[in-house]
Design a protein around this motif. Sequence first.
Motif, short mmCIF file in Angstrom:
data_model
loop_
_atom_site.label_atom_id
_atom_site.label_comp_id
_atom_site.label_asym_id
_atom_site.label_seq_id
_atom_site.Cartn_x
_atom_site.Cartn_y
_atom_site.Cartn_z
N ARG B 59 0.79 -1.22 0.00
CA ARG B 59 0.00 0.00 0.00
C ARG B 59 0.82 1.27 0.00
O ARG B 59 0.32 2.33 -0.32
N LEU B 60 2.10 1.16 0.42
CA LEU B 60 2.87 2.40 0.54
C LEU B 60 4.12 2.46 -0.31
O LEU B 60 4.48 3.51 -0.81
N LEU B 66 1.31 4.35 -4.46
CA LEU B 66 0.78 5.65 -4.05
C LEU B 66 -0.04 6.30 -5.15
O LEU B 66 -0.15 7.51 -5.23
N HIS B 67 -0.60 5.47 -6.00
CA HIS B 67 -1.38 5.95 -7.13
C HIS B 67 -2.54 6.82 -6.66
O HIS B 67 -2.88 7.82 -7.28
N ILE B 69 -2.89 8.90 -4.28
CA ILE B 69 -2.67 10.32 -3.99
C ILE B 69 -1.85 10.98 -5.09
O ILE B 69 -1.14 11.95 -4.86
N LEU B 71 0.77 9.93 -6.82
CA LEU B 71 2.22 9.75 -6.95
C LEU B 71 2.52 8.37 -7.51
O LEU B 71 3.37 7.66 -7.05
#
Lengths: 222, 198
Positions: B59-60, B66-67, B69, B71
């Motif tokens: 997830r990070l 980071l799609h 948000i 990025l």
Amino acid sequence: MNTASLLSRPLLRDNPVTVQILGICSALAVTTSLITALTLCAALSIVLCCSSMIISALRQHIPASTRLIIQITIIASLVIVVDLLLKAYLFDISQQLSVFVSLIVTNCLVLGRAEAFAMQHTVRESLMDAVGNSVGYSAVLIIVASIRELLGSGSLLGEPVFTRASEGGWFEPLDFMLKAPSAFFIIGLLVWAVCPRKRVDEHSKTKHTTSLVINPHGASHE
Amino acid sequence: MTELFLTSVFGDNIALAFFLGMCTFLAVSRRVATAVGLGMCMMLVMFITVPFNQIVFTRLLKPGALHGIGLGELDVSFLMLVCAIGTIAATVQILEMLLYRFVPDLFEALGVFLPLLTVNCAILGASLFMVERQYGFVESVVYAGGSGVGWAMAIIMLAAIRERLTFSRIPPGLQGLGMAFIVTGLLSMGFATLSTGG
């Protein structure tokens, strides 16, 4: 402690692998061939020397309560850099080493020297100690890897040394040497070979005490 | 899933086939009682940290993770090592506090080896293998459970053997550590026969 003793003690008397029992995991896992062992030795030496120097330089400013996590973060950052460098320039070997380069972070030797030595000594002394321990560690790894690769594939550093039976020679490779258990046996025998007199005497004293407190029903109280 | 579990317990035993967690493995295996305690702690820490690290990674840190948000092109997977260590350190700290409060005898018996779980290669290794083999969440849980059980089993077996070895006549130079290595080698040979691969 002068430079000479800092450099020479970890080679035999205080050898990190056979005496201090640090850094065993990698000594067993990457010694199937000499080239992977040498690469790991180089990686570990760089991380050990740099981390000892940095931690020693910062030792006045690291609070005691959080020192473990700060040391680990410094070591982890160095390991990430070394890992990326290896992936960039020695890709095949880094694939063989897989997670063991990253596992240098948890290598007891690196953290052990940081905690036990670098936190209390100057940068120069820490560097000398790191170099000494790197050499001691590398020596053990090179011996184990040479034995395993020589007897397991008949080659050293990829170059054939013994002519294999499959190519009309005399040498029948010992597959066992390339498997996990052989490393345990070789290091066990190495520990026996370098065992100094004083450890023998200490151990026979412990044996007597243990037998006195074990009750006949088999449960032990100590 | 059963195959993954059985392989991680027997054939790919994290202590005997991958040599991870050796320092603690050899140091704590003198008595069965402490070995059992440490094995339990190891299982617990692995079972919590590996799936948690899997979530952190997917997830990070993974490329494209980071799609959400905006990025999506960012690849911070190189931070996996630091994050994994952070998770493990936090888990071990909490475990220490819980043991101190609820099982103080075990806390005393384990001594310095409990905080040393933070830098145990087996726990970090399990997380790193999970990343390398790209396990999903369920696979991580199964793998963590299997590895923990395998490591615990290996250390308890070695402790049981070493307890009896104190009464054997072993050459002075081999006593203690040397013999522990050789016995572990024999255990490793035994487990190697259970592996499904080559």
